[in-house]
Design an enzyme around this catalytic site. Sequence first.
Site, PDB file in Angstrom:
ATOM      1  N   VAL A  46       4.043  -5.306   2.991  1.00 19.64           N
ATOM      2  CA  VAL A  46       3.954  -6.209   4.048  1.00 19.64           C
ATOM      3  C   VAL A  46       4.304  -7.612   3.656  1.00 19.64           C
ATOM      4  O   VAL A  46       3.645  -8.345   2.810  1.00 19.64           O
ATOM      5  CB  VAL A  46       2.455  -6.101   4.817  1.00 19.64           C
ATOM      6  N   GLY A  80       0.682  -1.295  -0.079  1.00 18.99           N
ATOM      7  CA  GLY A  80       0.057  -0.077  -0.144  1.00 18.99           C
ATOM      8  C   GLY A  80       0.765   1.416   0.108  1.00 18.99           C
ATOM      9  O   GLY A  80       2.046   1.089  -0.289  1.00 18.99           O
ATOM     10  N   GLY A  81       0.455   2.302   0.206  1.00 17.52           N
ATOM     11  CA  GLY A  81       0.906   3.551   0.213  1.00 17.52           C
ATOM     12  C   GLY A  81       1.870   3.786   1.260  1.00 17.52           C
ATOM     13  O   GLY A  81       3.049   4.494   1.003  1.00 17.52           O
ATOM     14  N   ASP A 125      -4.721   7.856  10.569  1.00 15.93           N
ATOM     15  CA  ASP A 125      -4.963   7.641   9.503  1.00 15.93           C
ATOM     16  C   ASP A 125      -5.907   6.225   9.600  1.00 15.93           C
ATOM     17  O   ASP A 125      -5.769   5.384   9.059  1.00 15.93           O
ATOM     18  CB  ASP A 125      -3.776   7.046   8.529  1.00 15.93           C
ATOM     19  N   LYS A 167       6.340  -4.988   8.134  1.00 14.73           N
ATOM     20  CA  LYS A 167       5.945  -4.069   7.013  1.00 14.73           C
ATOM     21  C   LYS A 167       7.358  -3.035   6.873  1.00 14.73           C
ATOM     22  O   LYS A 167       8.016  -2.548   7.710  1.00 14.73           O
ATOM     23  CB  LYS A 167       4.933  -3.104   7.775  1.00 14.73           C
TER      24      LYS A 167
END
Length: 645
Positions: A23, A18-19, A132, A38
């Site tokens: 992972v 992802g951004g 977030d 991650k």
Amino acid sequence: MNAWSVPGYREVRELGAGGAGRVVLATYSTTGAYVAIKYLHDRLRGDPRFLMGFRQEARIMVELNDPAIVRLYEYVETRDGAAIVMELVDGVPLRRILSEHGATSPEAALVVLKGSLTGLSLAHASGIVHRDYKPENVLVQADGASKLSDFGIATPSTEPGMPAGTPPYMAPEQWDDGAVSPATDVYAATCVFFECLTGRKPYRADHIARLRHLHKTAPIPAEEVPSAVRGLVSRGLAKNPADRPPTAGTFLGELEDAAVASYGPDWEQRGRRRLAELATLLALAFPLAKPAEPVEVATSVARTVLTGRLRSFVPRFALGGAVLSAVVVAALIAANRQTPVADDSPIVPPVHAEDAGPSAEPSATTSSSPSPSPSRSPSRSPSPTGTGASPGDPPAGAPSGSTSASPTGQPSSPGATPPGTPKPVRPEVTRLGITGFDGQSATVHVRAANDKKVTLTVRFLEGTGPDDLKPLPPQVIPLAGATSYDTGVQQAFPTPECDTTVYRRVEAGTSPAAPGGTQTDSVRVTGAPCPPPPVDSVKISDWDGTEVDADISTGGPGPVRVTVQFGRNGEVVDTVTRTLHGRTAYSFSASADLGPADCRRKVTEYTAVITTEPGAANGAQRASIRKVCVQESGPPTRGEPGLPA
């Protein structure tokens, strides 16, 4: 496969990207226990402001141990990369459930919200804001329980002037200057709650500018959700953060009341069952659904995951050269369907330490495991002959308690060292110092003469005065494999109350003892200035033309500025200003000499007008009194009091 990988772990396969980064599923090399790693994106690694904040919060996150939060085990940062080692959750992201099934039942949506608020409230109490929160960061397990992940990793925006975060879940204040608070997380959690209830985000637009406008100005779409939870949605999506529940814990209480009132006392069981059904339908997407590759460790460990209870929780941050590593002595949580091999077996991640020196390269070494408790026998290392005996054990076949013979044929005394046996090298500490202490975190420098095991013991103390400090439980940290250590330790102290001062001290000692013995360092920490509280009321109790008495009540101990204007016949003669703080109720007095009554007038009016900043709920208060001139030949005349305006 990443060009750089975290030492001490073996990667199995990639789980997603992802951004914030990618992972991977990995195993701890020593035991085969599963973890998730991650690897942070280069954009995050290249942001000094992000790294500074995340390092500080990682020190606190390793302390948070709650079923509603994905455990953070280790944060490793080198010049080649940065990664977070965390608990593997055998489940699916809430985003996957919403994408596959759409809306959940109201009870299931409440279960998701309750789990997230529970985790957020623990983080908020430790001073951490998620920043977030979104469905991708909520992991749902096969039993319907959920865990919240990725605290403090808000993905930077690619648009100029846009703050970090995920736009569909960003609170109005976050759009302006990136300001975040617990109320910001409450807003994001309510957005996800709305999406679970309806299958749609609360505000939808094709362009960022339009989405920003909707979050800041559009009406709250509470009519789209069941009437039983409209109050929760309206409170959580309030435009002004002051109108939302101030913390996740407060919102959690409101949720419990609304859920029981509308869906009965067993609402949570029904919600968990529904969430479990939705997650189980996606079981093939669970990280452990695909058989892992064989792990090159002992057979019994390769088939299972070790689980253990910590005898003492010891967070550790070891810094060496370009390496910053948060090493946590933590118990890895076994995934569903897996059984422990040995209870109470602590799993110790490797210590990233190195010899100090200008030309030293970063290296990773392995620390000794914590000493077993007295009730358990210490484990033995295999002997060179492979018999399973340790070097100090009797020869194979010898009866317990027997003695060995010396080269002369005479039995040696128990414990005697056979001739020719090298003298064991004992650990020796040559230097101990505290190189930094900011009241929350300390760095302890230890130098040893060899790489044998040294035990570092650190204790934090706090109190209201330098001579009134209360000790907290010690942190015991085993060090081995190097001759120089810079170990970061931290204590999650609560933030001092506003306008209050506390004193903190750190004490560090080693075994064997260092020259000079225990080292200490102390600091004084002052809370932030108290914000001005609301002024509930001002009431004038007495005014005699010279002195005015008033009672003032406020909504907090912060400073309140009080101004009294003394007047005579409509003109201000004197002004008195004072600042009150430290309490919520005050008896206030002020005086001024306004002179005798004017004999040229029939009466002279004396006034006192009290105003506050912030303004009082009942406004400015005014009192007046009238006096007549006192003739020298006549008796004194009493004033005619006027009622407070």
